[in-house]
Motif scaffolding. Structure first.
Motif, PDB file in Angstrom:
ATOM      1  N   GLU A 225     -29.622 -40.897 -42.856  1.00 10.03           N
ATOM      2  CA  GLU A 225     -29.447 -39.791 -41.928  1.00 10.03           C
ATOM      3  C   GLU A 225     -28.227 -38.927 -42.235  1.00 10.03           C
ATOM      4  O   GLU A 225     -28.117 -37.813 -41.720  1.00 10.03           O
ATOM      5  N   VAL A 226     -27.309 -39.423 -43.070  1.00 18.06           N
ATOM      6  CA  VAL A 226     -26.052 -38.687 -43.268  1.00 18.06           C
ATOM      7  C   VAL A 226     -25.760 -38.299 -44.714  1.00 18.06           C
ATOM      8  O   VAL A 226     -24.986 -37.366 -44.957  1.00 18.06           O
ATOM      9  N   VAL A 227     -26.345 -39.000 -45.690  1.00 16.43           N
ATOM     10  CA  VAL A 227     -26.045 -38.694 -47.091  1.00 16.43           C
ATOM     11  C   VAL A 227     -26.663 -37.353 -47.469  1.00 16.43           C
ATOM     12  O   VAL A 227     -27.867 -37.146 -47.326  1.00 16.43           O
ATOM     13  N   THR A 228     -25.827 -36.443 -47.932  1.00 18.08           N
ATOM     14  CA  THR A 228     -26.299 -35.100 -48.291  1.00 18.08           C
ATOM     15  C   THR A 228     -26.312 -34.874 -49.793  1.00 18.08           C
ATOM     16  O   THR A 228     -26.866 -33.888 -50.270  1.00 18.08           O
ATOM     17  N   THR A 229     -25.672 -35.780 -50.545  1.00 19.95           N
ATOM     18  CA  THR A 229     -25.726 -35.719 -52.003  1.00 19.95           C
ATOM     19  C   THR A 229     -26.869 -36.618 -52.462  1.00 19.95           C
ATOM     20  O   THR A 229     -27.784 -36.904 -51.701  1.00 19.95           O
ATOM     21  N   GLU A 230     -26.835 -37.071 -53.694  1.00 22.25           N
ATOM     22  CA  GLU A 230     -27.907 -37.935 -54.200  1.00 22.25           C
ATOM     23  C   GLU A 230     -27.776 -39.348 -53.629  1.00 22.25           C
ATOM     24  O   GLU A 230     -26.736 -39.985 -53.773  1.00 22.25           O
ATOM     25  N   PHE A 231     -28.833 -39.828 -53.014  1.00 21.47           N
ATOM     26  CA  PHE A 231     -28.852 -41.186 -52.473  1.00 21.47           C
ATOM     27  C   PHE A 231     -29.607 -42.061 -53.463  1.00 21.47           C
ATOM     28  O   PHE A 231     -30.778 -41.824 -53.759  1.00 21.47           O
ATOM     29  N   ASN A 232     -28.917 -43.066 -54.012  1.00 15.13           N
ATOM     30  CA  ASN A 232     -29.477 -43.965 -55.010  1.00 15.13           C
ATOM     31  C   ASN A 232     -29.528 -45.372 -54.427  1.00 15.13           C
ATOM     32  O   ASN A 232     -28.501 -45.923 -54.044  1.00 15.13           O
ATOM     33  N   ILE A 233     -30.720 -45.944 -54.339  1.00 15.76           N
ATOM     34  CA  ILE A 233     -30.878 -47.314 -53.856  1.00 15.76           C
ATOM     35  C   ILE A 233     -31.295 -48.177 -55.033  1.00 15.76           C
ATOM     36  O   ILE A 233     -32.303 -47.897 -55.688  1.00 15.76           O
ATOM     37  N   GLU A 234     -30.509 -49.205 -55.313  1.00  9.25           N
ATOM     38  CA  GLU A 234     -30.821 -50.089 -56.422  1.00  9.25           C
ATOM     39  C   GLU A 234     -31.174 -51.481 -55.915  1.00  9.25           C
ATOM     40  O   GLU A 234     -30.753 -51.885 -54.825  1.00  9.25           O
TER      41      GLU A 234
END
Length: 238
Positions: free
Chosen positions: A61-70
């Motif tokens: 809900e808050v990340v505005t840059t690249e969100f990377n889930i590993e």
């Protein structure tokens, strides 16, 4: 320009050691972005020893840059990717009980499994990256799997850097060039820090993104988070 994605797992480890919500990982992610980071990385392990599943949904809900889930692409991980739809899903081969990622994929042995998973993730509009060691045959295997990018596992480089940096980087330069030639995007991560980051960036011109967590968090204890992120950005873009 090579992007800096800050892995915030260790902030969650600190929070979990005491309970409660201090430090607040959502606020940490927002601050990292405010201080110049171009991405946020998390690794929600099944035992939730650092980032929890709820953290991932809160961060969405808050990340505005690249969100990377590993993470390891089991059913739980894939459900998170489908529901969150991050910018990037990075697949790592480590089982749930290991302390940290310690090897890359055998893309030849696991071609069928990886191909099926990658197609599924891409159908959700999510870019894929797979953790890999600097080996041309494995890189060709990654291409066959259909991934968008690979993330070079840089522990061997980091371990050998202080003794012989030219030799330490050689396999990575060759592998990076090969990835570029066959059309794979290139990320890197694991044990990168303020001492060895600039050199790998200068030697690998195709590097699109680095994911850094442990060293950056340790440096932030001394230098402060804002200053530390700026220091890493200078190393990347000097």
């Amino acid at each position: 320009m090579t992007q800096l994605s800050v892995n915030i797992n260790k902030f969650a480890t600190l929070r979990n050691a005491r309970g409660g919500n201090n430090p607040n990982v959502v606020q940490v992610a927002k601050d990292c972005e405010r201080f110049g980071a171009q991405g946020i990385t998390v690794h929600p392990r099944p035992d939730e020893r650092h980032i929890t599943k709820q953290d991932v949904y809160d961060l969405k809900e808050v990340v505005t840059t690249e969100f990377n889930i590993e993470g390891y692409p089991d059913e739980r991980f894939l459900r998170i990717i489908e529901e969150v739809r991050p910018a990037q899903a990075t697949l790592v081969p480590d089982p749930p009980d290991v302390l940290t990622s310690n090897a890359g994929w055998d893309t030849i042995k696991n071609e069928k499994m990886l191909s099926d998973i990658i197609r599924q993730i891409q159908s959700w509009g999510v870019r894929t990256s797979i953790f890999i060691e600097p080996d041309d045959q494995l890189m060709d295997g990654a291409k066959k799997c259909g991934t968008d990018r690979v993330e070079l596992y840089t522990e061997m480089y980091a371990s050998a850097y202080h003794d012989d940096k030219e030799n330490a980087i050689a396999d990575y330069v060759r592998s990076a060039k090969h990835a570029h030639e066959i059309g794979l995007g290139l990320n890197a991560g694991h044990d990168l820090d303020l001492k060895n980051l600039n050199y790998i960036k200068r030697q690998i011109p195709y590097l699109e993104e680095v994911s850094i967590g442990h060293a950056l968090v340790c440096d932030a204890l001394y230098y402060g988070l804002e200053n530390t992120i700026q220091m890493y950005l200078r190393e990347l873009n000097n």
